[in-house]
Write an enzyme that holds these catalytic residues in place. Structure first.
Site, PDB file in Angstrom:
ATOM      1  N   LYS A   1       0.800  -1.228   0.000  1.00 33.82           N
ATOM      2  CA  LYS A   1       0.000   0.000   0.000  1.00 33.82           C
ATOM      3  C   LYS A   1       0.833   1.278   0.000  1.00 33.82           C
ATOM      4  O   LYS A   1       0.382   2.328  -0.476  1.00 33.82           O
ATOM      5  CB  LYS A   1      -0.940   0.008   1.208  1.00 33.82           C
ATOM      6  CG  LYS A   1      -2.143  -0.909   1.100  1.00 33.82           C
ATOM      7  CD  LYS A   1      -3.217  -0.321   0.207  1.00 33.82           C
ATOM      8  CE  LYS A   1      -4.524  -1.093   0.319  1.00 33.82           C
ATOM      9  NZ  LYS A   1      -5.597  -0.493  -0.478  1.00 33.82           N
TER      10      LYS A   1
ATOM     11  N   SER B   1       0.881  -9.777  -0.725  1.00 34.81           N
ATOM     12  CA  SER B   1       0.678  -8.322  -0.686  1.00 34.81           C
ATOM     13  C   SER B   1       1.018  -7.663   0.640  1.00 34.81           C
ATOM     14  O   SER B   1       1.272  -6.458   0.677  1.00 34.81           O
ATOM     15  CB  SER B   1      -0.776  -7.998  -1.055  1.00 34.81           C
ATOM     16  OG  SER B   1      -1.668  -8.628  -0.145  1.00 34.81           O
TER      17      SER B   1
END
Length: 402
Positions: free
Chosen positions: A53, A304
């Site tokens: 992110k 991720s």
């Protein structure tokens, strides 16, 4: 809404270079034995702030005008976007406020505060936090930084796709988590721009499959979600821009169950030496659960993020061990006289089961007055070993209760 071009992704790579890590890609030989494919992990769990992110958040912040920076920034997040925004804003001297669900892992909340943001917690899911963030933005005039439905954020996440193609030229398939769709749409755009033959597969948690429903309906729609250990992709409504890009560039979307995700987290720790949060483990969960039918492919799974609450990891691992038959609980009816429990323990010793806990009780309904129930928790090799132990206990003359 402005579409994301490959030039924007290339620009993002230059913009955030030096501020983020170029994360490693490693091969996992064990996955080839299990799936028939060569499988590689793109380790965004080792990225700054522990998640991909930060790429999109930094790219967005670096494109803000001076006026927008002066107003401060506000964002809503389940935890990973929060940390990226907080780090990027603090580094540039910008005030940041992050609204997070009340159920967000404590580790993510504390990390976000540690990066310098003011944290407000509300509701139980991301969409509750998003609604509150919009209210605060309207009151304060702060600049809102959307976690996924923003061209600069998507372009930032797309830099992962560039790195995959550059570092793994023979890749045939890329598997990526999908929540709101930011990482999946960005990577898919980059990958398809550089190597159109690569198959893009997105993975959602069954309990929050908003993008799959959006693609079916032809536009984003609000779905009813249920709790998931993949909290980072627990989104009730997919993004408008991301939905459009997913339709254009992602070839297939599959879903995985909570049990699938738990098993994948354990597998990654044990066999891959990789710590992944629930969302980050979903690509591996899809492979292990047989959701990917191809064989003989070079597959890259995007891990991720790795921002898991330690207490939650303990619960997840325990659940996965139970699912695999490596931890089991037996309720054995034992005559209440000397030496009977020893006989049960001797069976377990003979079968090389490790005893973790024993609790005896006569306060159970449905048992005879001269009996008691021994609740025994053991470690065993696998489900077959567990079943052999159950058979041996019965053959020794003892009743097993549910």
């Amino acid at each position: 809404m402005e579409r994301v071009t490959f030039d924007m992704i290339k620009e993002a790579a230059e913009t955030i270079k030096g501020s983020v890590k170029r994360t490693q890609i490693i091969e996992c030989p064990t996955m080839e034995k299990l799936t028939g494919n060569k499988v590689f992990f793109k380790l965004e769990n080792l990225q700054k702030t522990g998640s991909f992110k930060v790429r999109g958040a930094l790219n967005k912040i670096m494109h803000l005008t001076e006026e927008e920076k002066a107003r401060g920034v506000i964002a809503s997040s389940a935890g990973n976007h929060a940390q990226g925004v907080a780090l990027g804003a603090t580094n540039l001297g910008i005030k940041s406020t992050i609204v997070m669900p009340g159920t967000a892992p404590l580790s993510k909340v504390m990390a976000t505060r540690g990066y310098g943001a003011e944290v407000v917690q509300v509701g139980t899911v991301y969409d509750d936090a998003y609604k509150k963030a919009c209210e605060i933005q309207a009151e304060t005039g702060a600049t809102f930084l959307h976690p996924f439905d923003d061209p600069y954020v998507i372009a930032g996440q797309g830099t992962i796709g560039m790195e995959i193609i550059e570092d793994l030229e023979n890749v045939d398939m890329v598997i990526v988590p999908i929540g709101g769709g930011g990482i999946a749409s960005g990577i898919a755009k980059a990958v398809k721009s550089l190597k159109p033959s690569v198959k893009m597969v997105g993975v959602e948690a069954e309990n929050a499959a908003s993008m799959l429903e959006a693609v079916k309906q032809g536009c984003p729609c609000t779905i009813k979600t249920t709790p998931t250990i993949a909290d980072g992709i627990a989104v009730a409504r997919a993004g408008e821009l991301t939905c459009e890009m997913i339709r254009d560039y992602v070839d297939e979307i599959v879903t995985v169950s909570e049990d699938d995700i738990a098993r994948a987290i354990l597998f990654l720790m044990e066999k891959g030496k990789v710590v992944a949060e629930g969302a980050g483990a979903t690509p591996v969960a899809a492979l292990l659960a047989g959701k990917i039918k191809e064989q003989g492919q070079n597959i890259c799974c995007v891990i991720s993020g790795g921002n898991s609450d330690i207490n939650m990891i303990e619960r997840i691992i325990n659940k996965a061990l139970i699912l695999e038959g490596r931890k089991a609980e037996f309720n054995v009816v034992v005559p209440d006289r000397a030496g009977e429990l020893f006989k049960v323990l001797q069976v377990l010793a003979d079968k090389k089961a490790n005893i973790l806990r024993i609790n005896q009780s006569m306060y159970k309904t449905g048992i005879k007055i001269n009996n008691q129930v021994a609740k025994i928790v053991i470690e065993c090799a696998n489900a077959e070993h567990r079943n052999e132990i159950a058979v041996a206990i019965r053959e020794a003359g003892f009743e097993l209760r549910p």
